[in-house]
Motif scaffolding. Structure first.
Motif, mmCIF file in Angstrom:
data_model
loop_
_atom_site.group_PDB
_atom_site.id
_atom_site.type_symbol
_atom_site.label_atom_id
_atom_site.label_comp_id
_atom_site.label_asym_id
_atom_site.label_seq_id
_atom_site.Cartn_x
_atom_site.Cartn_y
_atom_site.Cartn_z
ATOM 1 N N HIS A 289 78.406 -19.646 -13.152
ATOM 2 C CA HIS A 289 77.186 -20.417 -13.381
ATOM 3 C C HIS A 289 76.032 -19.706 -12.689
ATOM 4 N N PHE A 290 75.008 -19.355 -13.465
ATOM 5 C CA PHE A 290 73.813 -18.737 -12.900
ATOM 6 C C PHE A 290 72.624 -19.637 -13.231
ATOM 7 N N PRO A 291 72.196 -20.491 -12.289
ATOM 8 C CA PRO A 291 71.135 -21.457 -12.579
ATOM 9 C C PRO A 291 69.863 -20.792 -13.090
ATOM 10 N N ASP A 292 69.275 -21.410 -14.095
ATOM 11 C CA ASP A 292 68.020 -20.953 -14.687
ATOM 12 C C ASP A 292 68.140 -19.572 -15.331
ATOM 13 N N PHE A 293 69.340 -19.245 -15.825
ATOM 14 C CA PHE A 293 69.485 -18.023 -16.622
ATOM 15 C C PHE A 293 68.488 -18.055 -17.775
ATOM 16 N N MET A 294 68.465 -19.198 -18.475
ATOM 17 C CA MET A 294 67.423 -19.474 -19.464
ATOM 18 C C MET A 294 66.539 -20.561 -18.891
ATOM 19 N N PHE A 295 65.250 -20.466 -19.150
ATOM 20 C CA PHE A 295 64.325 -21.426 -18.535
ATOM 21 C C PHE A 295 63.322 -21.874 -19.586
ATOM 22 N N GLN A 296 63.569 -23.040 -20.170
ATOM 23 C CA GLN A 296 62.789 -23.497 -21.309
ATOM 24 C C GLN A 296 61.846 -24.663 -20.997
ATOM 25 N N TYR A 297 61.943 -25.228 -19.812
ATOM 26 C CA TYR A 297 61.120 -26.396 -19.504
ATOM 27 C C TYR A 297 61.029 -26.523 -17.990
ATOM 28 N N ARG A 298 60.167 -27.412 -17.483
ATOM 29 C CA ARG A 298 59.858 -27.589 -16.057
ATOM 30 C C ARG A 298 58.928 -26.481 -15.573
ATOM 31 N N GLU A 299 58.248 -26.784 -14.497
ATOM 32 C CA GLU A 299 57.409 -25.793 -13.797
ATOM 33 C C GLU A 299 56.452 -25.047 -14.727
ATOM 34 N N ALA A 300 55.923 -25.746 -15.709
ATOM 35 C CA ALA A 300 54.983 -25.125 -16.655
ATOM 36 C C ALA A 300 55.596 -23.916 -17.353
ATOM 37 N N ALA A 301 56.881 -23.985 -17.653
ATOM 38 C CA ALA A 301 57.560 -22.861 -18.310
ATOM 39 C C ALA A 301 56.936 -22.538 -19.662
ATOM 40 N N ASN A 302 56.377 -23.531 -20.332
ATOM 41 C CA ASN A 302 55.812 -23.322 -21.665
ATOM 42 C C ASN A 302 54.315 -23.015 -21.646
ATOM 43 N N PHE A 303 53.733 -23.009 -20.449
ATOM 44 C CA PHE A 303 52.296 -22.784 -20.298
ATOM 45 C C PHE A 303 51.991 -21.288 -20.425
ATOM 46 N N PRO A 304 51.024 -20.906 -21.259
ATOM 47 C CA PRO A 304 50.694 -19.487 -21.424
ATOM 48 C C PRO A 304 49.777 -18.985 -20.301
ATOM 49 N N TRP A 305 50.398 -18.609 -19.188
ATOM 50 C CA TRP A 305 49.638 -18.114 -18.030
ATOM 51 C C TRP A 305 48.973 -16.772 -18.368
ATOM 52 N N VAL A 306 47.673 -16.695 -18.176
ATOM 53 C CA VAL A 306 46.938 -15.454 -18.437
ATOM 54 C C VAL A 306 47.480 -14.317 -17.570
ATOM 55 N N SER A 307 47.877 -14.631 -16.349
ATOM 56 C CA SER A 307 48.390 -13.602 -15.432
ATOM 57 C C SER A 307 49.684 -12.989 -15.931
ATOM 58 N N GLN A 308 50.502 -13.755 -16.640
ATOM 59 C CA GLN A 308 51.734 -13.195 -17.184
ATOM 60 C C GLN A 308 51.425 -12.191 -18.295
ATOM 61 N N ALA A 309 50.448 -12.509 -19.128
ATOM 62 C CA ALA A 309 50.026 -11.564 -20.164
ATOM 63 C C ALA A 309 49.499 -10.288 -19.528
ATOM 64 N N GLN A 310 48.775 -10.419 -18.435
ATOM 65 C CA GLN A 310 48.189 -9.240 -17.806
ATOM 66 C C GLN A 310 49.245 -8.409 -17.068
ATOM 67 N N TRP A 311 50.304 -9.047 -16.561
ATOM 68 C CA TRP A 311 51.398 -8.249 -15.999
ATOM 69 C C TRP A 311 52.044 -7.403 -17.091
ATOM 70 N N LEU A 312 52.259 -7.999 -18.258
ATOM 71 C CA LEU A 312 52.831 -7.236 -19.369
ATOM 72 C C LEU A 312 51.923 -6.069 -19.748
ATOM 73 N N TYR A 313 50.618 -6.302 -19.741
ATOM 74 C CA TYR A 313 49.676 -5.213 -20.012
ATOM 75 C C TYR A 313 49.812 -4.114 -18.960
ATOM 76 N N SER A 314 50.013 -4.493 -17.708
ATOM 77 C CA SER A 314 50.144 -3.484 -16.649
ATOM 78 C C SER A 314 51.338 -2.576 -16.905
ATOM 79 N N GLN A 315 52.418 -3.149 -17.412
ATOM 80 C CA GLN A 315 53.609 -2.338 -17.703
ATOM 81 C C GLN A 315 53.402 -1.477 -18.946
#
Length: 402
Positions: A289-315
């Motif tokens: 059992h690996f908790p939160d292997f998939m993470f589909q809800y809670r903690e604003a999991a579905n919220f489109p954080w601008v910072s996450q998009a910009q991390w992807l751009y950095s890579q």
């Protein structure tokens, strides 16, 4: 009369939310009729979307940014009003290779597995026969997570190892055929490889970045603007699907739906394992059992954080040798649309963050955050190497990476 939305998808467990929004009636309750279009590669999903054969798509998040920035084809602006999930991928190696780098019967520590792999890589470089890894698309979180991990462990992607593109449904086949030595792919394809005896799961991508953005709902920006009210209805339907998705009592039902031929066309038992965060690392072993292997809800999991998009751009900039510019970082950030998400869910019982961007990788404990609506806590979101990403200094971040 229902408004139809056609949504392209690949047969992956994290395509669950559009499928459940359709099958469980959440879309219908919002006045929408969903037509789900199954494909076998991200390139085809992208083509259907850009040529207007679908209205929206289940898509690897970096591909939405690359399309908007014109990487690999003429630029077309895409918008992401909803994140379909975080993580849910794994790194699976040929079993003989896994035995050399990872502890048996458990997921390894990313730094220790990486150090052991580096020794193998050095042997292969000296012999003139590089290890080859398969990822699902050039512009995928799988590619960037794998590269981030390898480089942090002293392994140079494209120099010390090769990285090739393999569509998700063929990843287990490529590993079994010996065309690649390892794969980074979403479920159920790691588990398919394990069940065939073709490989051993050594890491989950959630160990590399604990709350890494994965699949998104993407659409052409003009479609979002023209159909804004329907898009907001779709966001509400997907949010209800996400809430239902994490209900432990519904796991078996969800697995049976996803296993149907028109969706994943796979083994319901393997799919249910992924839904329950249970993994079989090696054929014949016990499930872990690996908790939160998939993470589909809670903690604003579905919220489109601008910072996450910009991390992807950095890579993207890092691995393509692009000059990092504030203009492109801002354009990448604008692909994610927290304004649409907020408008759709304002006045519901869904918590809404007070900010649209955050410092990624900065939390190592449960933290209460300010909200626009409701109460919200965020948990551990660290990168395995301890780095943090400040979206206000993308240039400095990329310059400091190995």
């Amino acid at each position: 009369m229902s408004e139809e939305f056609s949504i392209g998808f690949l047969p992956l467990v994290d395509a669950a939310l559009p499928i459940l929004a359709h099958e469980e009636g959440f879309a219908r309750a919002e006045g929408l009729s969903l037509r789900l279009v199954k494909d076998v590669s991200w390139a085809t999903v992208q083509d259907r979307l850009l040529y207007g054969q679908t209205d929206a798509a289940h898509m690897v998040a970096p591909l939405a940014i690359a399309t908007t920035l014109g990487r690999g084809r003429p630029a077309q602006p895409l918008s992401v009003p909803f994140v379909l999930g975080l993580n849910g991928n794994a790194i699976t190696l040929r079993s003989d290779l896994a035995a050399r780098v990872s502890p048996q019967g458990q997921l390894g520590d990313p730094a220790l597995v990486g150090a052991a792999l580096r020794a193998v890589v050095e042997e292969r470089v000296a012999a003139g026969k590089l290890l080859r890894f398969g990822v699902v698309h050039r512009y995928s979180s799988h590619n960037y997570m794998l590269r981030y991990w390898l480089s942090a462990c002293g392994i140079r992607p494209d120099k010390d190892v090769e990285i090739a593109t393999v569509p998700p449904p063929f990843c287990a086949d490529a590993l079994e055929a010996g065309e690649v030595d390892g794969i980074c792919v979403g479920e159920p394809w790691n588990s398919v490889a394990v069940e065939r005896g073709a490989g051993t799961i050594v890491l989950a991508t959630a160990q590399i970045w604990r709350r890494g953005v994965e699949k998104v709902l993407a659409m052409r920006e003009p479609v979002l603007e023209e159909r804004r009210a329907e898009v907001e209805a779709l966001v509400r339907a997907l949010r209800r699907a996400a809430q239902h998705f994490v209900d432990p009592a519904a796991l078996g039902e969800h697995a049976r739906i996803l296993a149907r031929p028109e969706y994943l066309g796979g083994n319901a038992e393997l799919i249910e394992r992924a839904l329950a965060d249970r993994l079989l690392l090696h054929r014949g072993d016990k499930l872990i059992h690996f908790p939160d292997f998939m993470f589909q809800y809670r903690e604003a999991a579905n919220f489109p954080w601008v910072s996450q998009a910009q991390w992807l751009y950095s890579q993207m900039a890092r691995w393509e040798g692009m000059a990092v510019t504030q203009e492109d970082a801002a354009r990448a950030g604008r692909v994610f649309r927290p304004d649409v998400y907020r408008a759709a869910l304002l006045g519901t019982d869904e918590p809404l963050p007070g900010a649209s961007s955050k410092v990624e990788g900065s939390l190592n404990q449960i933290t209460a955050v300010s909200t626009q609506q409701g109460n919200m806590i965020l948990e551990d979101n660290r990168f395995f190497d301890g780095r943090i990403f400040d979206p206000l200094d993308v240039t400095g971040y990329v310059a400091d990476l190995p």
